[in-house]
Scaffold this motif. Structure first.
Motif, PDB file in Angstrom:
ATOM      1  N   LEU A 105      17.423 -97.881 -41.865  1.00  0.00           N
ATOM      2  CA  LEU A 105      16.009 -97.529 -41.952  1.00  0.00           C
ATOM      3  C   LEU A 105      15.871 -96.057 -41.593  1.00  0.00           C
ATOM      4  N   LEU A 106      15.550 -95.235 -42.588  1.00  0.00           N
ATOM      5  CA  LEU A 106      15.427 -93.791 -42.398  1.00  0.00           C
ATOM      6  C   LEU A 106      14.013 -93.459 -41.932  1.00  0.00           C
ATOM      7  N   GLY A 107      13.883 -92.793 -40.788  1.00  0.00           N
ATOM      8  CA  GLY A 107      12.555 -92.569 -40.234  1.00  0.00           C
ATOM      9  C   GLY A 107      11.918 -93.897 -39.893  1.00  0.00           C
ATOM     10  N   LEU A 181      16.443 -97.784 -46.689  1.00  0.00           N
ATOM     11  CA  LEU A 181      14.998 -97.766 -46.897  1.00  0.00           C
ATOM     12  C   LEU A 181      14.402 -96.483 -46.329  1.00  0.00           C
ATOM     13  N   ALA A 182      13.625 -95.784 -47.165  1.00  0.00           N
ATOM     14  CA  ALA A 182      12.830 -94.635 -46.723  1.00  0.00           C
ATOM     15  C   ALA A 182      11.386 -94.958 -47.060  1.00  0.00           C
ATOM     16  N   GLU A 183      10.711 -95.606 -46.127  1.00  0.00           N
ATOM     17  CA  GLU A 183       9.338 -96.086 -46.349  1.00  0.00           C
ATOM     18  C   GLU A 183       8.346 -95.060 -45.807  1.00  0.00           C
ATOM     19  N   GLY A 184       7.495 -94.531 -46.698  1.00  0.00           N
ATOM     20  CA  GLY A 184       6.473 -93.595 -46.251  1.00  0.00           C
ATOM     21  C   GLY A 184       7.051 -92.371 -45.560  1.00  0.00           C
ATOM     22  N   LEU A 185       8.130 -91.827 -46.082  1.00  0.00           N
ATOM     23  CA  LEU A 185       8.835 -90.738 -45.425  1.00  0.00           C
ATOM     24  C   LEU A 185       8.934 -89.474 -46.266  1.00  0.00           C
ATOM     25  N   LEU A 186       9.374 -89.608 -47.512  1.00  0.00           N
ATOM     26  CA  LEU A 186       9.841 -88.443 -48.252  1.00  0.00           C
ATOM     27  C   LEU A 186       8.751 -87.414 -48.526  1.00  0.00           C
ATOM     28  N   PHE A 187       7.495 -87.850 -48.734  1.00  0.00           N
ATOM     29  CA  PHE A 187       6.463 -86.878 -49.091  1.00  0.00           C
ATOM     30  C   PHE A 187       6.026 -86.016 -47.909  1.00  0.00           C
ATOM     31  N   TYR A 188       6.515 -86.310 -46.698  1.00  0.00           N
ATOM     32  CA  TYR A 188       6.278 -85.417 -45.564  1.00  0.00           C
ATOM     33  C   TYR A 188       7.348 -84.322 -45.486  1.00  0.00           C
ATOM     34  N   LEU A 189       8.437 -84.485 -46.224  1.00  0.00           N
ATOM     35  CA  LEU A 189       9.559 -83.553 -46.163  1.00  0.00           C
ATOM     36  C   LEU A 189       9.439 -82.490 -47.244  1.00  0.00           C
ATOM     37  N   PRO A 190       9.888 -81.260 -46.972  1.00  0.00           N
ATOM     38  CA  PRO A 190      10.001 -80.278 -48.055  1.00  0.00           C
ATOM     39  C   PRO A 190      10.961 -80.790 -49.128  1.00  0.00           C
ATOM     40  N   GLY A 191      10.757 -80.357 -50.364  1.00  0.00           N
ATOM     41  CA  GLY A 191      11.591 -80.816 -51.462  1.00  0.00           C
ATOM     42  C   GLY A 191      13.082 -80.705 -51.195  1.00  0.00           C
ATOM     43  N   PRO A 192      13.584 -79.547 -50.706  1.00  0.00           N
ATOM     44  CA  PRO A 192      15.020 -79.433 -50.437  1.00  0.00           C
ATOM     45  C   PRO A 192      15.517 -80.433 -49.393  1.00  0.00           C
ATOM     46  N   ALA A 193      14.663 -80.776 -48.415  1.00  0.00           N
ATOM     47  CA  ALA A 193      15.055 -81.749 -47.399  1.00  0.00           C
ATOM     48  C   ALA A 193      15.178 -83.142 -48.018  1.00  0.00           C
ATOM     49  N   ALA A 212      15.703 -98.039 -51.445  1.00  0.00           N
ATOM     50  CA  ALA A 212      14.305 -98.050 -51.864  1.00  0.00           C
ATOM     51  C   ALA A 212      13.577 -96.917 -51.149  1.00  0.00           C
ATOM     52  N   PHE A 213      12.671 -96.234 -51.873  1.00  0.00           N
ATOM     53  CA  PHE A 213      11.883 -95.187 -51.248  1.00  0.00           C
ATOM     54  C   PHE A 213      10.562 -95.046 -51.975  1.00  0.00           C
ATOM     55  N   GLU A 214       9.644 -94.359 -51.311  1.00  0.00           N
ATOM     56  CA  GLU A 214       8.317 -94.133 -51.869  1.00  0.00           C
ATOM     57  C   GLU A 214       8.186 -92.668 -52.242  1.00  0.00           C
ATOM     58  N   ALA A 215       7.633 -92.395 -53.408  1.00  0.00           N
ATOM     59  CA  ALA A 215       7.445 -91.033 -53.889  1.00  0.00           C
ATOM     60  C   ALA A 215       5.993 -90.841 -54.302  1.00  0.00           C
ATOM     61  N   LYS A 216       5.590 -89.576 -54.427  1.00  0.00           N
ATOM     62  CA  LYS A 216       4.272 -89.249 -54.958  1.00  0.00           C
ATOM     63  C   LYS A 216       4.459 -88.303 -56.140  1.00  0.00           C
ATOM     64  N   LEU A 217       3.775 -88.575 -57.234  1.00  0.00           N
ATOM     65  CA  LEU A 217       3.984 -87.826 -58.460  1.00  0.00           C
ATOM     66  C   LEU A 217       2.891 -86.807 -58.766  1.00  0.00           C
ATOM     67  N   GLU A 218       1.852 -86.733 -57.931  1.00  0.00           N
ATOM     68  CA  GLU A 218       0.763 -85.803 -58.229  1.00  0.00           C
ATOM     69  C   GLU A 218       1.274 -84.366 -58.327  1.00  0.00           C
ATOM     70  N   LYS A 219       0.793 -83.641 -59.323  1.00  0.00           N
ATOM     71  CA  LYS A 219       1.101 -82.221 -59.412  1.00  0.00           C
ATOM     72  C   LYS A 219       0.267 -81.433 -58.403  1.00  0.00           C
ATOM     73  N   ASP A 220      -0.928 -81.913 -58.106  1.00  0.00           N
ATOM     74  CA  ASP A 220      -1.818 -81.240 -57.169  1.00  0.00           C
ATOM     75  C   ASP A 220      -2.408 -82.266 -56.211  1.00  0.00           C
ATOM     76  N   LEU A 221      -1.809 -82.395 -55.031  1.00  0.00           N
ATOM     77  CA  LEU A 221      -2.291 -83.372 -54.064  1.00  0.00           C
ATOM     78  C   LEU A 221      -3.742 -83.121 -53.672  1.00  0.00           C
ATOM     79  N   LEU A 222      -4.143 -81.858 -53.622  1.00  0.00           N
ATOM     80  CA  LEU A 222      -5.499 -81.530 -53.167  1.00  0.00           C
ATOM     81  C   LEU A 222      -6.567 -81.983 -54.151  1.00  0.00           C
TER      82      LEU A 222
END
Length: 301
Positions: A105-107, A181-193, A212-222
């Protein structure tokens, strides 16, 4: 398991910033647990919420929310976390039934899968997170006399440090199949991380492993800053998720794994809403629109 957990004023690593989101997820799991049509059971979740001063007054049952399921945070968003919990629970259990006996379990945060799930014999669950996070979780679980259902191996290390070295030093065997498992983790990390983390998982896994991991595909989160979910989370509990998410370009981790021979599938959460018969459905200006759940397997021999 009743009563009120004692509060711990020294909650290093989980009492602010990204760490506070662990309590948001815990509160959501508590609410899900008490639903009549619950998708996932986590009897420990509400005790984490009550033990931390920053969130001790948050709801842990939908009946404690004045507008109930009409509340974007404790209704729709909490149901999303319940749905995610169930989908990833099922992924982990399916994966270990094919042979792997190591789960990473990562993070890990306040994840209690080592205690909640019906693991096969001789299964080890490695929980990687910062020392303060794991220490707080251990305090609460010790007070509850909780007993893990697998060999539980906390690995206190920051994911920005040599976590691979700490993991193998804790007994993880890269030569044996594993499930990650990386649940709710990757989108807090910079891309290179994120890229480094996925590369490391690939390096530490052998045939027959899964991730398994969760990703976000939005080009503009804001673009979703005024969505009901983000607005309610900011206004009701003071967590501005869009300030915490990394704003840089995201890598195509699923594509990179596929290029290395992994079989991958990517789904919207709404697929699982239909599969389980409950959960969030799409709506206008939807902060969940770009969320994807990725399941990857390294084919066996």
């Amino acid at each position: 398991m009743t009563g009120t957990a004692p509060q711990y004023t020294d909650v290093e690593g989980v009492n602010g910033g990204v760490g506070l989101t662990a309590f948001l997820v815990a509160a959501a799991r508590a609410i899900e647990t008490h639903r009549d049509d619950s998708l996932a059971q986590d009897v420990y979740a509400e005790h984490f919420v009550r033990a931390a001063p920053a969130c001790a007054d948050w709801p842990v049952r939908i009946e404690q929310v004045p507008d109930g399921d009409g509340n974007p945070l404790w209704g729709r968003f909490a149901r999303y976390f319940g749905l995610r919990t169930r989908a990833l629970d099922d992924f982990l259990l399916r994966s270990v039934r094919t042979g792997p006996r190591q789960v990473v379990l990562l993070g890990a945060g306040l994840d209690t899968r080592a205690f909640r799930l019906d693991w096969p014999s001789q299964c080890a669950v490695f929980e990687i997170d910062r020392t303060g996070v794991l220490a707080f979780k251990q305090q609460v679980l010790t007070d509850l006399a909780a007993t893990p259902r697998a060999e539980r191996v906390p690995v206190p290390v920051d994911l920005r440090a040599d976590w691979a070295g700490a993991l193998t030093a804790a007994g993880f065997d890269p030569a044996a199949p594993s499930v990650w498992l990386a649940e709710g983790l990757l989108f807090y990390l910079p891309g290179p991380a994120e890229t480094f983390l996925v590369d490391t998982v690939d390096r530490l896994t052998t045939d027959g492993s899964a991730l398994a991991f969760e990703a976000k595909l939005e080009k503009d989160l804001l673009a979703y800053r005024d969505s009901a979910i983000y607005t309610a989370t900011r206004e009701q509990i003071g967590i501005d998720l869009l300030r915490l998410f990394d704003k840089g370009p995201r890598p195509d981790s699923a594509g990179e794994l596929a290029a290395r021979g992994w079989s991958t599938s990517m789904h919207t959460p709404f697929v699982f809403t239909h599969r389980y018969g409950r959960g969030p459905l799409p709506e206008p200006n939807d902060a969940l629109e770009g969320n994807r759940w990725v399941f990857a397997r390294k084919p066996g021999p």
